[in-house]
Design a protein around this motif. Structure first.
Motif, PDB file in Angstrom:
ATOM      1  N   SER A  74       0.827  -1.211   0.000  1.00  0.00           N
ATOM      2  CA  SER A  74       0.000   0.000   0.000  1.00  0.00           C
ATOM      3  C   SER A  74       0.862   1.263   0.000  1.00  0.00           C
ATOM      4  N   LEU A  75       0.202   2.397  -0.148  1.00  0.00           N
ATOM      5  CA  LEU A  75       0.900   3.682  -0.133  1.00  0.00           C
ATOM      6  C   LEU A  75       1.595   3.930   1.195  1.00  0.00           C
ATOM      7  N   GLU A 104       1.133  -0.107  -4.961  1.00  0.00           N
ATOM      8  CA  GLU A 104       0.131   0.939  -5.087  1.00  0.00           C
ATOM      9  C   GLU A 104       0.886   2.263  -5.171  1.00  0.00           C
ATOM     10  N   VAL A 105       0.573   3.073  -6.159  1.00  0.00           N
ATOM     11  CA  VAL A 105       1.213   4.376  -6.317  1.00  0.00           C
ATOM     12  C   VAL A 105       0.140   5.448  -6.443  1.00  0.00           C
ATOM     13  N   PRO A 106       0.418   6.664  -5.971  1.00  0.00           N
ATOM     14  CA  PRO A 106      -0.608   7.711  -6.044  1.00  0.00           C
ATOM     15  C   PRO A 106      -0.846   8.155  -7.486  1.00  0.00           C
ATOM     16  N   ARG A 107      -2.080   8.503  -7.756  1.00  0.00           N
ATOM     17  CA  ARG A 107      -2.395   9.092  -9.062  1.00  0.00           C
ATOM     18  C   ARG A 107      -2.061  10.572  -8.977  1.00  0.00           C
ATOM     19  N   SER A 164      -8.762  -0.512  -5.220  1.00  0.00           N
ATOM     20  CA  SER A 164      -7.885   0.585  -4.821  1.00  0.00           C
ATOM     21  C   SER A 164      -8.182   1.846  -5.631  1.00  0.00           C
ATOM     22  N   GLU A 165      -8.142   2.980  -4.964  1.00  0.00           N
ATOM     23  CA  GLU A 165      -8.298   4.271  -5.651  1.00  0.00           C
ATOM     24  C   GLU A 165      -6.984   4.693  -6.303  1.00  0.00           C
ATOM     25  N   ALA A 166      -5.871   4.177  -5.795  1.00  0.00           N
ATOM     26  CA  ALA A 166      -4.559   4.504  -6.337  1.00  0.00           C
ATOM     27  C   ALA A 166      -4.282   3.621  -7.553  1.00  0.00           C
ATOM     28  N   CYS A 226       2.529   0.465 -15.236  1.00  0.00           N
ATOM     29  CA  CYS A 226       1.226   0.806 -14.665  1.00  0.00           C
ATOM     30  C   CYS A 226       0.180  -0.142 -15.235  1.00  0.00           C
TER      31      CYS A 226
END
Length: 109
Positions: free
Chosen positions: A38-39, A91-94, A60-62, A70
């Motif tokens: 996770s982030l 998981e990486v942030p958008r 996941s939202e990320a 990706c």
């Protein structure tokens, strides 16, 4: 890092023991055990069908990455090259987009 490797190895051993003498489960019942970093840096185990879309399996939202690429939320687990039981996805942030596409963006000539 070492703790994560041990978790992954233990999960693979557990899956192998579950299949042991009973043989492989039917294709419809077969699930993949994957790990999601996770982030916040925590790793959690997720079981999902190979036919499940990534967005449905992880919720996941990320954005998700695997092998430096990706992944699309509508992509099925079985369609991700190299993804197998016991793999770890990140998981990486958008992030919002960049500039206007010119090479000298922000530079004074």
């Amino acid at each position: 890092w070492l703790k994560e490797c041990r978790l992954e190895a233990a999960a693979r051993d557990e899956r192998a023991a579950d299949l042991g003498s009973a043989g492989a489960p039917p294709a419809a019942a077969r699930k993949m055990r994957l790990f999601l970093r996770s982030l916040s840096g925590q790793t959690e185990a997720v079981e999902a069908s190979p036919d499940a879309p990534l967005g449905e399996a992880f919720g996941s939202e990320a954005a998700l990455v695997f092998g430096g690429a990706c992944l699309d939320a509508s992509q099925k687990l079985s369609e991700v090259p190299g993804l197998q039981d016991g793999s770890t996805l990140g998981e990486v942030p958008r992030l919002p987009g960049g500039g206007d596409g010119t090479e000298a963006m922000g530079k004074k000539n």
